[in-house]
Scaffold this active site. Structure first.
Site, PDB file in Angstrom:
ATOM      1  N   LYS A 110     -60.333 132.462 -18.555  1.00 43.97           N
ATOM      2  CA  LYS A 110     -60.831 131.163 -19.023  1.00 43.97           C
ATOM      3  C   LYS A 110     -59.649 130.379 -19.568  1.00 43.97           C
ATOM      4  CE  LYS A 110     -60.011 132.383 -23.234  1.00 43.97           C
ATOM      5  NZ  LYS A 110     -58.918 131.662 -23.961  1.00 43.97           N
ATOM      6  N   ASP A 190     -58.261 126.539 -25.006  1.00 45.78           N
ATOM      7  CA  ASP A 190     -58.083 127.971 -25.230  1.00 45.78           C
ATOM      8  C   ASP A 190     -59.320 128.641 -25.805  1.00 45.78           C
ATOM      9  OD1 ASP A 190     -56.370 130.326 -25.215  1.00 45.78           O
ATOM     10  OD2 ASP A 190     -56.442 130.189 -27.399  1.00 45.78           O
TER      11      ASP A 190
END
Length: 336
Positions: A110, A190
């Site tokens: 991700k 993030d």
């Protein structure tokens, strides 16, 4: 190119079952060495057959059958069925598309892409190659996360009215890519994907209206150290905070017309003992979850899917795209 190789232990053909699914890694950073490498090694039906990274000793430490500094070599390795991509965010799309075109299934860290446009291109490449593409949002495989999804599907909380989600991750070193916007760094990309994903799950993956954004960047950098946003889903609302200041604080609270759910920190669960608290008209119910390794669960399900098990749980791509679209909208919001 530096290459090392080891010979796998011989297999007892009289006792062996189906051949293990072969994994290849692009990247040998912390997430790969501390989490995904051990996860693949722990799954009997998976084998780590190739790995590539910039630092030879770290790459070799993953324990793959072969290791090198050449990412492309992993894509041409015929023993590799699944490529796991753990490179910095700005190259996720490029290497994912390359891997898919090489005929590999892909599990990509991700955020799947740094924009919704990248995610759409990756989804199109997976469809054209007829290969699986999955975002490695590991917490989605944790039993508590899946239980929460079940409770929402059952309507236990009634109509959701408000969600609060916050994730404060580790403060990165000044040399870390998370400090650099050009590498896809910043708190929102993030760790914001976890908090935004939790909010969208509560609202059945609808795309919200962004009503306010507050953003703070590191000195001398365009990458955000903290982003907070207010979201609206019709008459319902949500607040999201993504930051990289190192407190480790994680918050998730869902409030509905029939009750509330509160997940103790960390709401992404991790590997420890965690709880899920549901407060409704029937009172307070607390569900307990014993320690598990969600990374191993993710690897197990991805391996099962590639081996042909249609019942394997994978994060749907339309949900990954919804997160990317929401992150885009938060980043594009004009702060007055």
């Amino acid at each position: 190119m530096e290459m090392t190789a080891t010979t796998p232990a011989p297999r007892d053909s009289a006792m062996e079952g189906p051949a293990p699914v072969g994994w290849g890694f692009l990247g040998a950073g912390h997430i790969a060495t501390a989490n995904l490498g051990p996860a693949v090694r722990s799954v009997a039906t998976a084998e780590l057959r190739a790995a590539a990274g910039r630092t030879p000793h770290r790459t070799a430490a993953l324990g793959a059958t072969s290791s090198s500094t050449d990412y492309a070599a992993v894509l041409t390795d015929e023993s590799v069925d699944i490529v796991y991509i753990a490179l910095h965010n700005s190259v996720h799309a490029d290497w994912t598309v390359r891997a898919l075109r090489a005929g590999k299934h892909v599990l990509c860290e991700k955020p799947l892409g740094v924009s919704a446009a990248e995610v759409r291109a990756m989804i199109e490449a997976a469809a054209a190659a007829d290969r699986l593409l999955v975002e490695a949002t590991w917490n989605r495989w944790h039993p508590r996360t899946r239980d929460l999804a079940g409770l929402l599907h059952q309507g236990v909380l009634g109509e959701i009215q408000h969600v609060e989600a916050a994730f404060d991750g580790a403060e990165p070193d000044v040399r870390n890519y998370r400090r650099h916007a050009t590498l896809g760094g910043g708190a929102l990309l993030d760790v914001g994907c976890y908090a935004v994903g939790a909010i969208l799950a509560a609202y059945d993956w609808a795309i919200p209206e962004i009503t306010a954004v507050r953003r703070q960047s590191w000195p001398g950098s365009a990458a955000d150290v903290r982003t907070a946003a207010d979201l609206r889903f019709g008459e319902s609302t949500a607040n999201v905070v993504a930051s990289l200041t190192g407190t480790g604080r994680e918050v998730l609270k869902l409030s509905g017309t029939a009750g509330t759910v509160r997940l103790d920190s960390p709401f992404t669960a991790g590997r420890g003992h965690v709880e899920l608290q549901v407060e409704s008209r029937q009172g307070l119910a607390v569900r307990q979850y014993e320690p598990v390794d969600p990374y191993a669960l993710m690897v197990t399900e991805m391996t099962r899917a590639v081996a042909g098990d249609k019942a394997a749980f994978l994060v749907p791509l339309d949900q990954s795209l919804a997160v990317a679209e929401t992150l885009d909208a938060i980043r594009a919001f004009q702060i007055e």
